[in-house]
Design an enzyme around this catalytic site. Structure first.
Site, PDB file in Angstrom:
ATOM      1  N   GLU A 126      -7.045   2.250  -3.130  1.00  0.00           N
ATOM      2  CA  GLU A 126      -5.647   2.157  -3.564  1.00  0.00           C
ATOM      3  C   GLU A 126      -5.114   0.900  -3.475  1.00  0.00           C
ATOM      4  O   GLU A 126      -4.068   0.665  -4.263  1.00  0.00           O
ATOM      5  CB  GLU A 126      -4.797   3.002  -2.286  1.00  0.00           C
ATOM      6  CG  GLU A 126      -3.448   3.295  -2.265  1.00  0.00           C
ATOM      7  CD  GLU A 126      -2.841   3.974  -1.212  1.00  0.00           C
ATOM      8  OE1 GLU A 126      -3.686   4.930  -0.820  1.00  0.00           O
ATOM      9  OE2 GLU A 126      -1.792   3.690  -0.836  1.00  0.00           O
ATOM     10  N   PHE A 175       0.795  -1.101  -0.049  1.00  0.00           N
ATOM     11  CA  PHE A 175       0.034  -0.017   0.005  1.00  0.00           C
ATOM     12  C   PHE A 175       0.973   1.313   0.159  1.00  0.00           C
ATOM     13  O   PHE A 175       2.018   1.231   0.345  1.00  0.00           O
ATOM     14  CB  PHE A 175      -0.750   0.072   1.355  1.00  0.00           C
ATOM     15  CG  PHE A 175      -2.247   0.056   0.818  1.00  0.00           C
ATOM     16  CD1 PHE A 175      -2.839  -1.081   0.638  1.00  0.00           C
ATOM     17  CD2 PHE A 175      -2.844   1.251   0.977  1.00  0.00           C
ATOM     18  CE1 PHE A 175      -4.333  -1.258   0.108  1.00  0.00           C
ATOM     19  CE2 PHE A 175      -4.401   1.167   0.510  1.00  0.00           C
ATOM     20  CZ  PHE A 175      -5.208   0.003   0.115  1.00  0.00           C
ATOM     21  N   LEU A 182     -15.149   5.928  -4.722  1.00  0.00           N
ATOM     22  CA  LEU A 182     -13.787   5.521  -4.222  1.00  0.00           C
ATOM     23  C   LEU A 182     -13.318   4.136  -4.902  1.00  0.00           C
ATOM     24  O   LEU A 182     -14.170   3.003  -4.973  1.00  0.00           O
ATOM     25  CB  LEU A 182     -13.821   4.973  -2.563  1.00  0.00           C
ATOM     26  CG  LEU A 182     -12.207   4.295  -2.309  1.00  0.00           C
ATOM     27  CD1 LEU A 182     -11.132   5.506  -2.457  1.00  0.00           C
ATOM     28  CD2 LEU A 182     -12.375   4.098  -0.839  1.00  0.00           C
ATOM     29  N   HIS A 189      -7.887  11.680  -1.756  1.00  0.00           N
ATOM     30  CA  HIS A 189      -7.614  10.529  -2.244  1.00  0.00           C
ATOM     31  C   HIS A 189      -7.167  10.539  -3.710  1.00  0.00           C
ATOM     32  O   HIS A 189      -8.158  11.036  -4.361  1.00  0.00           O
ATOM     33  CB  HIS A 189      -8.769   9.329  -2.008  1.00  0.00           C
ATOM     34  CG  HIS A 189      -8.478   8.061  -2.179  1.00  0.00           C
ATOM     35  ND1 HIS A 189      -8.231   7.240  -3.369  1.00  0.00           N
ATOM     36  CD2 HIS A 189      -7.994   7.198  -1.253  1.00  0.00           C
ATOM     37  CE1 HIS A 189      -7.668   6.292  -3.192  1.00  0.00           C
ATOM     38  NE2 HIS A 189      -7.921   5.869  -2.000  1.00  0.00           N
ATOM     39  N   ARG A 246      -2.404  10.656   6.399  1.00  0.00           N
ATOM     40  CA  ARG A 246      -2.536   9.672   6.712  1.00  0.00           C
ATOM     41  C   ARG A 246      -2.367   8.666   5.457  1.00  0.00           C
ATOM     42  O   ARG A 246      -2.597   8.716   4.573  1.00  0.00           O
ATOM     43  CB  ARG A 246      -3.994   9.278   7.058  1.00  0.00           C
ATOM     44  CG  ARG A 246      -4.549   7.665   7.375  1.00  0.00           C
ATOM     45  CD  ARG A 246      -5.945   7.623   7.695  1.00  0.00           C
ATOM     46  NE  ARG A 246      -6.816   7.820   6.798  1.00  0.00           N
ATOM     47  CZ  ARG A 246      -6.940   6.900   5.792  1.00  0.00           C
ATOM     48  NH1 ARG A 246      -6.278   5.749   5.907  1.00  0.00           N
ATOM     49  NH2 ARG A 246      -7.910   7.237   4.957  1.00  0.00           N
ATOM     50  N   GLN A 292      -7.168  14.976   3.652  1.00  0.00           N
ATOM     51  CA  GLN A 292      -6.586  14.207   2.569  1.00  0.00           C
ATOM     52  C   GLN A 292      -7.758  13.855   1.389  1.00  0.00           C
ATOM     53  O   GLN A 292      -8.693  13.707   1.349  1.00  0.00           O
ATOM     54  CB  GLN A 292      -6.404  12.742   3.104  1.00  0.00           C
ATOM     55  CG  GLN A 292      -5.868  11.710   2.186  1.00  0.00           C
ATOM     56  CD  GLN A 292      -5.345  10.386   2.678  1.00  0.00           C
ATOM     57  OE1 GLN A 292      -5.982   9.539   2.895  1.00  0.00           O
ATOM     58  NE2 GLN A 292      -4.305  10.446   2.962  1.00  0.00           N
ATOM     59  N   ARG A 315      -0.642   9.255  -0.327  1.00  0.00           N
ATOM     60  CA  ARG A 315      -1.625   9.971  -1.113  1.00  0.00           C
ATOM     61  C   ARG A 315      -1.583  11.278  -1.215  1.00  0.00           C
ATOM     62  O   ARG A 315      -1.902  11.765  -2.529  1.00  0.00           O
ATOM     63  CB  ARG A 315      -2.992   9.571  -0.244  1.00  0.00           C
ATOM     64  CG  ARG A 315      -3.426   8.130  -0.311  1.00  0.00           C
ATOM     65  CD  ARG A 315      -4.585   7.845   0.511  1.00  0.00           C
ATOM     66  NE  ARG A 315      -5.073   6.519   0.493  1.00  0.00           N
ATOM     67  CZ  ARG A 315      -5.771   5.687   1.204  1.00  0.00           C
ATOM     68  NH1 ARG A 315      -6.442   6.521   2.052  1.00  0.00           N
ATOM     69  NH2 ARG A 315      -6.073   4.722   1.011  1.00  0.00           N
ATOM     70  N   HIS A 348     -11.085  12.903   1.288  1.00  0.00           N
ATOM     71  CA  HIS A 348     -11.372  11.485   1.705  1.00  0.00           C
ATOM     72  C   HIS A 348     -11.426  11.221   3.148  1.00  0.00           C
ATOM     73  O   HIS A 348     -12.143  10.561   3.644  1.00  0.00           O
ATOM     74  CB  HIS A 348     -10.363  10.639   0.831  1.00  0.00           C
ATOM     75  CG  HIS A 348     -10.146   9.317   1.243  1.00  0.00           C
ATOM     76  ND1 HIS A 348     -11.320   8.380   1.030  1.00  0.00           N
ATOM     77  CD2 HIS A 348      -9.383   8.553   1.917  1.00  0.00           C
ATOM     78  CE1 HIS A 348     -11.261   7.012   1.297  1.00  0.00           C
ATOM     79  NE2 HIS A 348      -9.713   7.034   1.866  1.00  0.00           N
TER      80      HIS A 348
END
Lengths: 314, 294, 569
Positions: free
Chosen positions: C244, C114, C241, C231, C383, C229, C275, C341
Site C-alpha cells: 500500500e 497510509f 503483495l 488487500h 485492519r 481482509q 483497504r 491478505h
C-alpha cells in the site's frame, strides 16, 4: 515440452543421489517454483524442497538451476531454457550437506552468521526517543540489510568449496551491516575479528556472490567496504591489509605494480614462515627469467598518477 | 582494426611472454595495437579495497587517454578488463561523481567524457564475426589434435551485467575460438571459477586447492593444456603448479597457455618466439601432439 | 520429553518479540515450522504505525480514532487505547535494538501516509519494513541464544489441555519425523494467519491456520472469523503483495478506461481509503466490466512518481514487478487485483494476550496468543495498513510479559506423554492408510476457488450456503486423499496434508460466521445486507464446534471513547 532434470536424494530409500527427469509444459509466466509445485502436487509427492513466501523475501526456496544458485520463486522457468535447450537441471544448494532432494542442511550457514555477532552493540543508555541516523548513514547499510539469508551466495562461493573455515559471503555481509551502522560501537573489535584467517581477507573476488544474490545485498561489495574500514581503522597486521597497502604504494610510486616487492611486503618483513613459502616459486621463476625487470620501470607520466593519488588522500 | 592496448602490469612483468605473444599475433592478424604507455594500473580490485574513488579516478584517466587517442581499449587480462568495466559503470551512472573526478583529472590535462570508447578483452574482438573470419583467413597451422581447456578468469564474467560475453554463466567464446584454431575444446565446471590467485598470500591452501580443482578437472576431461585469458590465472595455474601438486599429492604437469599464445601457435609462430619456454610447466609435450597431427 | 518454562509457537514478529520478554527471566523454547527469518512477517512492506509526529503533529488519540473508524467500530476500544499508546515506545525499542528505519533529513525515523490514517504515521524501512523488523528481532534472539532455544522446522500439531489448563504442545521435527511432547508452564501461539484458504492471496504457503485450528480443536472458539481482509494490490492472479506504500507515496489506481475510479467511492481519501473500501471499489469496477482488458485487473500506476523516488522508497516493488510479470513500474502500470491478505479474527484474547474461551472472558490458564492468529480485537472489522506490524510488536511484548508473569508462579502441569504422542502418531498413521482415491491438490484448489468466489469480497446468503456445502463435501473427500510419501525424513507432503485439513476446517468456520452475520461491516460485505446494522450486529462472533456442528455465540464490543458513526471517507 520442457524436461526438469532434478537431482534426487532420499537416504531412507537409496544411499546415492540420482537424477530424475520430469516432463512439463511450462505455462506462460510460471516461475521455477510454480513448476516444482505442479510436479509435487500432480506427479510425485515425494519431491522435497523448501518454499514459503513465493515473493523473494523469505529466502526458503534457494536451489541450483543449471548449476547456479537462485531463488526458485523469483526465476521465470522459461528463462532457464537457453539456446534451444529443452532441459532445466535442478540441484540442491552447494557447500551444504543435503538432507533430502533439494532441501539442504543450513547449520553451518547459521553458525557462521552467529560468529560475526550479528546484533547491534552499543553500550550507551538509549535515548528516550530514537537514536539519530542521517539518510546518508542509513544508506551505508541499506544494501546489506536487504539480505534474506537464502544461502545462494554461500552455495556458490568459490572459497567455501575448498575451505569450510571461511566465514562466507552472507555472514560477512551481515558483519558489514553492523560495521557500517552509525549506531554500532564495536567497529574495531568486529574488524579485528574479521581480519583473522577465514575472515574478510580470505575472499577471492570471484564475484559469484554478487551474481547469485537475489537482492541488492551483493556480499562481495560489502566485503570490500569492510576491507576499507579495516584499513581506515589501521587494523593492518595481517597479510590482506599489508597486501592492499603495498599495492597502493606501488601504483602510487610508479603507476604500476612492483611485482617483486608486493609479495614480500604482503607477507611482512618479519613473517619468516610466510617469506620462506615464497622462496620456491621465486627461485623457480628466477630460473626461467620469469621475473619482473630488475629495474622497476614506471609508466610514462607517472607523476600525474601520483598527483591523483595525493588528491584523493593517499 | 586499431585499438589502444591496455597491457596491464603483469604482462609487462612476470608474464612478459603474454605481451610477446599478443604483439606477435596482432601483427600477424594485421590488428594495430597502440600501447597505452602512460596508462596506470587498473587497481586490480585491490586499490579499491583501500580507496574506491581513487580507483575510479585512475581508470577515468585511462579512459580519457583512450578518448584522446580516439580508440577503443583492448585488455589482455581478465582482471584489468573487469576492473576497468566496473569503474566505467560507476562513472557513467553518476554524472556528479564523474564531474568530481574530472575536476581532479583536469590538472593533468585529461577529461573523461564517457560513451565514446568501448573496453574489450582481446578474446572479445577475436570472437566477433570479423575476428573469427580474420583468424580463419590467417591460420597457418591448425591446432588439430590439441585438446584445450579454457579458463576464463572471474573478472570477465562477473558481474554479468558488465561482461562482454553473451552468456557469462555458460560462456562459449573461448571454446569457439579453440575450434576455429583447429583445437578441440574441453568443457569442465571450473572453467568459469576462480583460480585462487587473489588469496594466494592470504590463504595459500585454499588458493592452491581452487587452482588444483581446475587442473584436476581439465586433466580428467582429457585436456592437453589449459588456456587462460588472464595472466593472474596463469601465475596461479602455472607458476604454482609444483606447490599444488605437492599439496594435492598428484602429478598433472599440464601446460598453461595464454590465449594469445594459442592464437600465435596457430598463426605459425614457434613456441620459443612466443615465450612458451618461459613457463614453469614445460610445454614441450604440446609440440609433439601438434607434430603428430601435422 | 522436552521442557521449557514457556514455549512459543511461531517465530515471526509477535513470537520473537514475546520470546525477548520471556527470556529476561525464564527459559524459553521458540518453535517454528520454517526458520525465524523466513516467517511471513518479513513480507510486510509498507510500514509500522505510531504517532511519533516526526513529519506532522500527531497524537495517540488520532491514531486510536483512525483505527476504530477503519475497523468499522468493531474494535474493542479499551484495547485499542492501550495499543496506540504503546506504539511510540515499541518503535523506539525496535530502533534501539538496531532495526533500520528510513530517516528524515534531520535523522529521525521517517513517516509516510497510509490508507485510513489521517496523519503520516507509517514508520518504514524503504518497502521492506517487516523484513527489517523481523531481522532486527532475529538478531536479538540470536544474541540471547543462551535462554532462547530455537526449534526451526518443527511443526506444532496439538495443544495439550487438561483440566482447563494448557500444559504444552505435541510437535514433530520435520527433518526427522520424530513426534515429541513439549511440556511448558505457559504456551504462546504466534502462528499467523490463514490467507492460504483463498485462491488469490498475498500470504506465504505457511499461512495455513495451524494455530487457530489447534486452539479450536482444543475447544476454544474463534472470534470474528468472518472478517478477512482483501488487500487492494495483490499481483494479478498470483496475489504477490505490492505494498500500500505504493499508494502512500502517491500511486494511482486506474480502471480499464484509465479513470481514477476511487473518486466515485472515497472522494476525500481517494486511493488512501481503508483497504476494505478500496478492494470493494476495485471488485465493483471489475464486476461492472471495467477491469483492464475486460479481465480481473486494475492498474496500479506509479509512473508519475519517477524513477528516483521509486528507487528510494519502493525499490523492492519495482523488482517484484520485473521478476514476476516483466513489468517495470517506472514505465508501465502494474496489474493488480484484490487478494486475501489478513485475518482480523482469530483466537480470542484479552488485551494482555491471555486467551479467553467464552463470551464471559473466562481465561484458559497457561495459554496465550499474539499477532495475526489472535483476536484482541484492535482491528475490528477491518485492519488499517501498518497496524499489523504494530499489533505483532505491541502484543508480542505484552503477551510475552503476561506469559512470563504467569510462568514464574506456575508449576508444570501433569501431562500424559504417551497418550499425547499417540494422538499425533495415530493421526499420521491414519493419513498414511487412506485409500487414495482423491487428489489433495484438487481438494485444495477447489477449496481456494470456492472461498474466493463465494466467501470473498462480496458475499450473500446463497453463495455462503453453497460455499459451506462445498467445503463440507471437500472434507469428506479429504479423508480419502492419496499419499505418495510415507517416509519419516523431511516429509513435506505429510505436512501439506495436515495443513490442508486445518484450512478446510478454517474455511468452514469463516463461511459459517459470514453467513450468520447479516450485515455489512468492514471487510465483511453482504450484498443481501449491504448496510451496517449496529442494533443487531455490533458484537463479536464466536464460533465453536459441538456434537451437531458449528455453534455461534456473540460477545459485546467494548466502546469507550468513540460512539459508532456512519463511516465515510
Amino acid at each position: 515440452m520442457a524436461k526438469f532434470r532434478i537431482k534426487r536424494y532420499n537416504p531412507e530409500k537409496q544411499a546415492e543421489p540420482y537424477y530424475e527427469e520430469f516432463d512439463y509444459d511450462i505455462p506462460e509466466g510460471a516461475t521455477l517454483l510454480d513448476c516444482l509445485n505442479h510436479l509435487k502436487w500432480n506427479v510425485d509427492g515425494t519431491l522435497t524442497y523448501r518454499m514459503s513466501c513465493r515473493s523473494a523475501i523469505c529466502g526458503s526456496c534457494a536451489m541450483k538451476g543449471n548449476g547456479h544458485a537462485l531463488l526458485a520463486c523469483q526465476k521465470q522457468a522459461a528463462h532457464l531454457l537457453k539456446d534451444g535447450s529443452d532441459t532445466i537441471t535442478i540441484e540442491p544448494l552447494g557447500n551444504m550437506p543435503v538432507i533430502k532432494d533439494l532441501a539442504t542442511d543450513f547449520q553451518q550457514f547459521w553458525d557462521k552468521v552467529d560468529q560475526v555477532k550479528p546484533y547491534l552493540q552499543n553500550k550507551e543508555k538509549p535515548p528516550e526517543r530514537e537514536r539519530q541516523q542521517s539518510p546518508q548513514q542509513f544508506r551505508k547499510i541499506d544494501d546489506a540489510t536487504t539480505c534474506i539469508m537464502c544461502g545462494a551466495c554461500y552455495s556458490d562461493c568459490n572459497v567455501l568449496e575448498v575451505d569450510k573455515n571461511f566465514l562466507g559471503p552472507a555472514a560477512l555481509a551481515k558483519a558489514q551491516r553492523f560495521v557500517g551502522d552509525s549506531r554500532d560501537q564495536a567497529t574495531r573489535d568486529r574488524i579485528k575479528e574479521l581480519s583473522k584467517p577465514g575472515g574478510m581477507w580470505d575472499c577471492t573476488h570471484c564475484g559469484e556472490c554478487v551474481e547469485r544474490c537475489p537482492k541488492p545485498a551483493e556480499p562481495f561489495y560489502r566485503i570490500k567496504e569492510l576491507m576499507a574500514v579495516g584499513l581506515e581503522e589501521g587494523v593492518t597486521n595481517n597479510v590482506g591489509a599489508r597486501h592492499a597497502l603495498s599495492f597502493v604504494k606501488s601504483v602510487k610510486h610508479s603507476g604500476r605494480l612492483n611485482e617483486s616487492k608486493i609479495p614480500i611486503e604482503s607477507m611482512g618483513y618479519f613473517n619468516i614462515k610466510g617469506l620462506l613459502d615464497l622462496v620456491p616459486v621465486g627461485l623457480r621463476m628466477l630460473l626461467k627469467m620469469k621475473i619482473p625487470p630488475i629495474i622497476h620501470k614506471p609508466i610514462d607520466d607517472a607523476k600525474d598518477v601520483r598527483r591523483i593519488f595525493e588528491e584523493f588522500g593517499e | 582494426m586499431k585499438f589502444a592496448l591496455f597491457t596491464g602490469c603483469v604482462a609487462k612483468g612476470a608474464t612478459r611472454e603474454l605481451m610477446l605473444a599478443t604483439i606477435k599475433s596482432a601483427e600477424a592478424l594485421g590488428i594495430d595495437f597502440i600501447e597505452m604507455k602512460s596508462a596506470a594500473c587498473c587497481g586490480a580490485g585491490v586499490i579499491s579495497e583501500k580507496n574506491p574513488v581513487l580507483t575510479d579516478a585512475i581508470n577515468a584517466r585511462t579512459f580519457a587517454l583512450a578518448e584522446e587517442q580516439g580508440l577503443d581499449i583492448i585488455t589482455i587480462c581478465s582482471t584489468c578488463q573487469g576492473n576497468l568495466k566496473k569503474s566505467e559503470c560507476h562513472l557513467d551512472e553518476d554524472v556528479e561523481y564523474k564531474d568530481k573526478i574530472n575536476h581532479v583529472l583536469k590538472d593533468g590535462g585529461h577529461q573523461y567524457e564517457g560513451g565514446k570508447i568501448k573496453i574489450k578483452h582481446f578474446s572479445n574482438i577475436l570472437a566477433t564475426p570479423e575476428g573469427k573470419a580474420l583468424l580463419k583467413e590467417k591460420i597457418k597451422r591448425p591446432l588439430t589434435g590439441l585438446k584445450t581447456a579454457g579458463f576464463y578468469g572471474c573478472y570477465v564474467l562477473r558481474p554479468s551485467e558488465l561482461s562482454e560475453y553473451e552468456d557469462p554463466d555458460n560462456p562459449k567464446e573461448l571454446e569457439e575460438l579453440f575450434e576455429i584454431l583447429g583445437a578441440t575444446p574441453v568443457y569442465y565446471p571450473s572453467r568459469i571459477k576462480c583460480c585462487g590467485f587473489p588469496i594466494i598470500m592470504m590463504n595459500k591452501d585454499a588458493s592452491h586447492a581452487m587452482a588444483g580443482n581446475a587442473l584436476i578437472e581439465a586433466v580428467e576431461g582429457g585436456a592437453d593444456c589449459v588456456v587462460t585469458g588472464c595472466p593472474l590465472c596463469h601465475l596461479s595455474l602455472d607458476s604454482y603448479q609444483p606447490e599444488i601438486e605437492s599439496m594435492q599429492k598428484k602429478h598433472y604437469s599440464i601446460p598453461i597457455l595464454h590465449l594469445p599464445q594459442l592464437v600465435a601457435l596457430a598463426l605459425g609462430f614457434s613456441p620459443e618466439e612466443i615465450g612458451m619456454d618461459k613457463h614453469i610447466v614445460s610445454t614441450v609435450g604440446l609440440d609433439k601432439i601438434l607434430a603428430q597431427h601435422a | 520429553m522436552i521442557k521449557h518454562d514457556v514455549l512459543i509457537v511461531g517465530a515471526g514478529l509477535a513470537g520473537m518479540r514475546a520470546a525477548l520478554e520471556v527470556c529476561k527471566d525464564l527459559d524459553v523454547g521458540l518453535l517454528t515450522k520454517v526458520y525465524p527469518s523466513r516467517s511471513h512477517s518479513g513480507a510486510a512492506q509498507g510500514g509500522i504505525a505510531a504517532s511519533l509526529g516526526n513529519s506532522e503533529d500527531d497524537s495517540w488519540e488520532e491514531h486510536m480514532f483512525d483505527t476504530i473508524k477503519g475497523g468499522d467500530y468493531l474494535s474493542d476500544q479499551d484495547a485499542v487505547e492501550e495499543y496506540v499508546k504503546a506504539a511510540p515506545k515499541v518503535i523506539y525499542e525496535l530502533e534501539h535494538m538496531g532495526c533500520t528505519f528510513s530517516r528524515t533529513e534531520d535523522g529521525k525515523i521517517a513517516q509516510r501516509s497510509f490508507g485510513g490514517h489521517s496523519k503520516p504515521r507509517a514508520c518504514f524501512s524503504a518497502d521492506r519494513t517487516g523484513h527489517a523488523i523481523l531481522h532486527a528481532l532475529h538478531e536479538q534472539v540470536l544474541k540471547n541464544a543462551k535462554s532462547i532455544k530455537i526449534y526451526s522446522e518443527w511443526y506444532m500439531h496439538q495443544l495439550i489441555v487438561e483440566d482447563g489448563r494448557c500444559g504444552g504442545v505435541v510437535v514433530s521435527n520435520i527433518r526427522t519425523g520424530e513426534v515429541e511432547v513439549i511440556h511448558a508452564k505457559a504456551v504462546v501461539f504466534a502462528t499467523g494467519g490463514y490467507g492460504r484458504v483463498f485462491q488469490i492471496t498475498t500470504n506465504a504457503f505457511a499461512g495455513t491456520a495451524d494455530g487457530a485450528i489447534a486452539a479450536f480443536r482444543a475447544g476454544i472458539p474463534l472470534e470474528d472469523s468472518e472478517f478477512v481482509q482483501f488487500h487492494p494490490s495483490g499481483l494479478y492472479r498470483q496475489g504477490i503483495l505490492f505494498s500500500e506504500a505504493a499508494r502512500g507515496e502517491g500511486g494511482y489506481l486506474l480502471n480499464g478506461k484509465g479513470e481514477r475510479f476511487m473518486e466515485q467511492y472515497a472522494p476525500s481519501r481517494m486511493e488512501l481509503a481503508p483497504r476494505d473500501i478500496v478492494a470493494r471499489a476495485e471488485q465493483s469496477e471489475i464486476d461492472a466490466g471495467r477491469g483492464v482488458d475486460g479481465k480481473d485487473i486494475i492498474h496500479l500506476d506509479l509512473r508519475h512518481l519517477g524513477e528516483a523516488r521509486i528507487m528510494e522508497r519502493l525499490p523492492q516493488i519495482r523488482q517484484l514487478g520485473i521478476d514476476f510479470i516483466g513489468v517495470d513500474c517506472v514505465t508501465d502500470p502494474l496489474p493488480i487485483q484484490p487478494s486475501a491478505h489478513y485475518s482480523m479474527g482469530g483466537i480470542p484474547t484479552d488485551m494482555f494476550g491471555q486467551v479467553v474461551i467464552d463470551e464471559k472472558g473466562t481465561p484458559m490458564k497457561g495459554f496465550f496468543a499474539a499477532g495475526e492468529c489472535a483476536c484482541v480485537s484492535v482491528h475490528g472489522a477491518n485492519r488499517l495498513g501498518t497496524n499489523s506490524l504494530l499489533e505483532a510488536t505491541v502484543f508480542g511484548e505484552r503477551t510475552g510479559r503476561s506469559a512470563l508473569k504467569y510462568a514464574r508462579n506456575a508449576e508444570f502441569s501433569k501431562v500424559n506423554e504417551s497418550h499425547e504422542k499417540a494422538r499425533v502418531l495415530n493421526q499420521v498413521e491414519e493419513i498414511f492408510q487412506r485409500d487414495g482415491s482423491e487428489s489433495y491438490n484438487d481438494i485444495r484448489n477447489e477449496m481456494k476457488e470456492v472461498m474466493m468466489a463465494k466467501c470473498g469480497v462480496f458475499r450473500d446468503a446463497e453463495k455462503l450456503k453453497s460455499c459451506i456445502a462445498t467445503i463440507q463435501d471437500l472434507k469428506e473427500r479429504y479423508k480419502k486423499g492419496k499419499v505418495t510419501d510415507k517416509g519419516q525424513l523431511f516429509n513435506t507432503e505429510l505436512y501439506e496434508i495436515i495443513e490442508l485439513g486445518n484450512m478446510l476446517e478454517m474455511a468452514e468456520i469463516i463461511s459459517t460466521a459470514a453467513l450468520a452475520r447479516q450485515e455489512s461491516r468492514g471487510g465483511h460485505f453482504r450484498t443481501d445486507f449491504p448496510k451496517r446494522d449496529d442494533k443487531d450486529f455490533l458484537k463479536h462472533s464466536l464460533v465453536s464446534r459441538n456434537e451437531s456442528g458449528m455453534e455461534l455465540k456473540y460477545k459485546p464490543v467494548v466502546i469507550t471513547r468513540y460512539q459508532p458513526k456512519e463511516r465515510t471517507y
